[in-house]
Design a protein around this motif. Structure first.
Motif, short mmCIF file in Angstrom:
data_model
loop_
_atom_site.label_atom_id
_atom_site.label_comp_id
_atom_site.label_asym_id
_atom_site.label_seq_id
_atom_site.Cartn_x
_atom_site.Cartn_y
_atom_site.Cartn_z
N GLU A 70 0.83 -1.21 0.00
CA GLU A 70 0.00 0.00 0.00
C GLU A 70 0.87 1.26 0.00
N ALA A 71 1.94 1.25 0.78
CA ALA A 71 2.83 2.40 0.84
C ALA A 71 3.44 2.70 -0.52
N ILE A 72 3.87 1.65 -1.23
CA ILE A 72 4.45 1.84 -2.56
C ILE A 72 3.40 2.33 -3.55
N ALA A 73 2.19 1.79 -3.47
CA ALA A 73 1.12 2.24 -4.36
C ALA A 73 0.86 3.73 -4.20
N LEU A 74 0.78 4.20 -2.96
CA LEU A 74 0.55 5.62 -2.71
C LEU A 74 1.72 6.47 -3.22
N SER A 75 2.95 5.98 -3.01
CA SER A 75 4.12 6.71 -3.48
C SER A 75 4.13 6.84 -5.00
N LEU B 110 10.70 2.13 -3.91
CA LEU B 110 10.71 0.85 -3.20
C LEU B 110 11.90 0.77 -2.26
N ASP B 111 13.06 1.23 -2.70
CA ASP B 111 14.26 1.21 -1.84
C ASP B 111 14.06 2.10 -0.61
N GLN B 112 13.49 3.28 -0.81
CA GLN B 112 13.28 4.20 0.30
C GLN B 112 12.36 3.60 1.34
N ARG B 113 11.24 3.02 0.88
CA ARG B 113 10.29 2.43 1.81
C ARG B 113 10.90 1.22 2.52
N GLN B 114 11.66 0.44 1.80
CA GLN B 114 12.28 -0.74 2.39
C GLN B 114 13.28 -0.33 3.46
N ASN B 115 14.07 0.69 3.20
CA ASN B 115 15.05 1.16 4.20
C ASN B 115 14.36 1.70 5.45
N THR B 116 13.21 2.37 5.25
CA THR B 116 12.46 2.89 6.40
C THR B 116 11.98 1.76 7.30
N LEU B 117 11.54 0.68 6.68
CA LEU B 117 10.97 -0.43 7.44
C LEU B 117 12.03 -1.26 8.17
N THR B 118 13.28 -1.10 7.82
CA THR B 118 14.32 -1.90 8.47
C THR B 118 15.16 -1.07 9.44
N GLY B 119 14.73 0.15 9.72
CA GLY B 119 15.48 1.01 10.63
C GLY B 119 14.60 1.64 11.68
N GLY B 120 15.21 2.16 12.74
CA GLY B 120 14.47 2.88 13.77
C GLY B 120 13.49 2.01 14.52
N ALA B 121 12.49 2.66 15.12
CA ALA B 121 11.50 1.94 15.93
C ALA B 121 10.67 0.98 15.08
N VAL B 122 10.42 1.35 13.82
CA VAL B 122 9.64 0.49 12.94
C VAL B 122 10.36 -0.84 12.72
N GLY B 123 11.70 -0.78 12.60
CA GLY B 123 12.47 -1.98 12.36
C GLY B 123 12.43 -2.98 13.50
N GLU B 124 11.97 -2.55 14.67
CA GLU B 124 11.92 -3.43 15.83
C GLU B 124 10.66 -4.29 15.87
N VAL B 125 9.66 -3.98 15.03
CA VAL B 125 8.39 -4.71 15.08
C VAL B 125 8.15 -5.56 13.83
N VAL B 126 9.10 -5.59 12.91
CA VAL B 126 8.98 -6.44 11.72
C VAL B 126 10.38 -6.89 11.34
N SER B 127 10.52 -8.14 10.94
CA SER B 127 11.84 -8.67 10.61
C SER B 127 12.32 -8.17 9.26
N ALA B 128 13.62 -8.00 9.13
CA ALA B 128 14.20 -7.56 7.86
C ALA B 128 13.94 -8.57 6.76
N ASP B 129 13.91 -9.85 7.10
CA ASP B 129 13.65 -10.89 6.10
C ASP B 129 12.24 -10.74 5.53
N THR B 130 11.27 -10.40 6.39
CA THR B 130 9.90 -10.21 5.92
C THR B 130 9.82 -9.03 4.98
N VAL B 131 10.50 -7.93 5.34
CA VAL B 131 10.50 -6.74 4.49
C VAL B 131 11.12 -7.07 3.14
#
Length: 209
Positions: free
Chosen positions: A62-67, A174-195
């Protein structure tokens, strides 16, 4: 960024079917009213951020679609990924977007513009209602019945997708959104492998090499 004394209510109709007292509130769709108890309080000029229900484990699709909508010049809600919890419970990765209310509609389409939403029953058919088309979807029904219009939409969509891929903007988003999801507080609630897995599926679907 921190806000206290805000209004909070569930958002949706068909999306709320099936919830119960045992449902995890961190996974439900919410509207946050920043100005409910503090007059004129906003976040970057907006007072009603919406916490969307996840369409996947990361909501990366959804995030990529909006972007990509925004990249092509189409109206799209701004969105940010967040680590979200309710009443001190466990955190979940959620996508927070602008509410497509009157303010959003006028900002994107001008004063006096109206945004219509079809009535749906939560089914898979476009438009909802009996047989997939409700009486409130007369315009949508006419568009689908017009073969020439359908081809025009398909051709335009294909051209936009090709432009986004050839220019590299789709891959960059896609790269920007992926990097966001693997860093900071967000990165603590989802695994990098899933992203990485979801990003790979999106890249394959879009034709990004």
């Amino acid at each position: 960024m921190s806000f206290e004394n805000v209004g909070l209510k569930l958002k949706g109709n068909s999306s709320l079917r099936g919830i119960s007292a045992q449902s995890d509130p961190a996974t439900l769709p919410w509207i946050i009213r920043l100005d409910r108890f503090v007059d004129d309080r906003t976040w970057d000029g907006w007072s009603e951020p919406v916490v969307h229900a996840n369409s996947s484990e990361t909501s990366l699709n959804e995030a990529i679609a909006l972007s990509l909508f925004a990249e092509t010049g189409l109206a799209a809600e701004a969105a940010v990924s967040s680590s979200f919890s309710v009443n001190g419970g466990g955190s979940a990765l959620r996508l927070i977007v602008q509410n497509s209310n009157e303010q959003w509609t006028e900002t994107n389409f001008g004063e006096g513009a109206l945004l219509y939403k079809s009535e749906g029953d939560g089914g898979e058919d476009f438009g909802g209602g009996q047989g997939g088309m409700s009486r409130s979807n007369v315009l949508a029904e006419r568009f689908r019945a017009n073969e020439e219009f359908g081809h025009t939409i398909d051709d335009a969509a294909s051209a936009l997708q090709a432009e986004l891929i050839d220019s590299g903007r789709a891959a960059e988003s896609l790269d920007q959104r992926q990097n966001t999801l693997t860093g900071g507080a967000v990165g603590e609630v989802v695994s990098a492998d899933t992203v990485r897995s979801e990003a790979s599926q999106i890249a394959e679907a879009l034709g990004i090499e």
